[in-house]
Design a protein around this motif. Sequence first.
Motif, PDB file in Angstrom:
ATOM      1  N   ILE A   8       0.840  -1.196   0.000  1.00 48.01           N
ATOM      2  CA  ILE A   8       0.000   0.000   0.000  1.00 48.01           C
ATOM      3  C   ILE A   8       0.875   1.245   0.000  1.00 48.01           C
ATOM      4  O   ILE A   8       1.760   1.397   0.843  1.00 48.01           O
ATOM      5  N   ASN A   9       0.593   2.120  -0.935  1.00 45.33           N
ATOM      6  CA  ASN A   9       1.225   3.437  -0.998  1.00 45.33           C
ATOM      7  C   ASN A   9       0.191   4.432  -0.486  1.00 45.33           C
ATOM      8  O   ASN A   9      -0.904   4.531  -1.045  1.00 45.33           O
ATOM      9  N   ASP A  11      -0.867   8.398   0.956  1.00 54.03           N
ATOM     10  CA  ASP A  11      -0.601   9.838   0.991  1.00 54.03           C
ATOM     11  C   ASP A  11       0.146  10.157   2.288  1.00 54.03           C
ATOM     12  O   ASP A  11      -0.289   9.763   3.373  1.00 54.03           O
ATOM     13  N   GLN A  52       9.128   8.658  -6.621  1.00 51.83           N
ATOM     14  CA  GLN A  52       7.891   8.058  -6.117  1.00 51.83           C
ATOM     15  C   GLN A  52       7.359   8.882  -4.954  1.00 51.83           C
ATOM     16  O   GLN A  52       8.100   9.233  -4.046  1.00 51.83           O
ATOM     17  N   THR A  85     -11.290   0.642   1.862  1.00 52.51           N
ATOM     18  CA  THR A  85     -11.720   1.600   0.838  1.00 52.51           C
ATOM     19  C   THR A  85     -12.604   2.677   1.445  1.00 52.51           C
ATOM     20  O   THR A  85     -12.450   3.859   1.134  1.00 52.51           O
ATOM     21  N   ASN A  90      -9.345   7.227  -1.974  1.00 50.29           N
ATOM     22  CA  ASN A  90      -8.310   7.623  -2.931  1.00 50.29           C
ATOM     23  C   ASN A  90      -7.015   8.097  -2.273  1.00 50.29           C
ATOM     24  O   ASN A  90      -6.127   8.594  -2.946  1.00 50.29           O
ATOM     25  N   LYS A  91      -6.886   7.929  -0.968  1.00 49.10           N
ATOM     26  CA  LYS A  91      -5.649   8.294  -0.266  1.00 49.10           C
ATOM     27  C   LYS A  91      -4.609   7.180  -0.360  1.00 49.10           C
ATOM     28  O   LYS A  91      -3.459   7.372   0.046  1.00 49.10           O
ATOM     29  N   ILE A  92      -5.026   6.015  -0.872  1.00 44.09           N
ATOM     30  CA  ILE A  92      -4.108   4.891  -0.995  1.00 44.09           C
ATOM     31  C   ILE A  92      -4.165   4.290  -2.392  1.00 44.09           C
ATOM     32  O   ILE A  92      -5.165   4.411  -3.105  1.00 44.09           O
ATOM     33  N   VAL A  93      -3.083   3.649  -2.747  1.00 49.92           N
ATOM     34  CA  VAL A  93      -3.019   2.803  -3.936  1.00 49.92           C
ATOM     35  C   VAL A  93      -2.446   1.478  -3.443  1.00 49.92           C
ATOM     36  O   VAL A  93      -1.449   1.473  -2.708  1.00 49.92           O
ATOM     37  N   SER A  94      -3.064   0.371  -3.822  1.00 45.35           N
ATOM     38  CA  SER A  94      -2.573  -0.910  -3.327  1.00 45.35           C
ATOM     39  C   SER A  94      -2.523  -1.952  -4.429  1.00 45.35           C
ATOM     40  O   SER A  94      -3.192  -1.820  -5.454  1.00 45.35           O
ATOM     41  N   PHE A  95      -1.696  -2.945  -4.204  1.00 50.35           N
ATOM     42  CA  PHE A  95      -1.711  -4.126  -5.054  1.00 50.35           C
ATOM     43  C   PHE A  95      -1.394  -5.338  -4.195  1.00 50.35           C
ATOM     44  O   PHE A  95      -0.804  -5.220  -3.127  1.00 50.35           O
TER      45      PHE A  95
END
Length: 105
Positions: A8-9, A11, A52, A85, A90-95
């Motif tokens: 998780i990336n 903000d 990044q 979620t 939208n404060k995170i991006v995950s994979f």
Amino acid sequence: MVQYNVTINIDPDFVEEFLIWMKDKHVPDVMKTGIFKSYKIAQLIAPVDPEQEGTVFTFQYFCDDMNDYFRYEKEFAPALRADVTEKYGNKIVSFRSIMEILEEN
């Protein structure tokens, strides 16, 4: 053994709050499913791409086999992901990734 990895990336403005929530709420909820035997939380120290943005964490969960993981995906993952979620949107991006542990020392 199988390792389920969630990267998780987040903000930077929400890092402290996010990490507290993950440790106090989300990770315990994942572990309460009874699927995973243990977990690890790690923070990326130095990204490969120096441009990044955000702070990156990885949440690693360990279970016995793929059947356990598939059961988690079917019975528990949708609701647990919805919680994240709803809280961070939208404060995170995950994979996510799944790895088989071949050897451990």
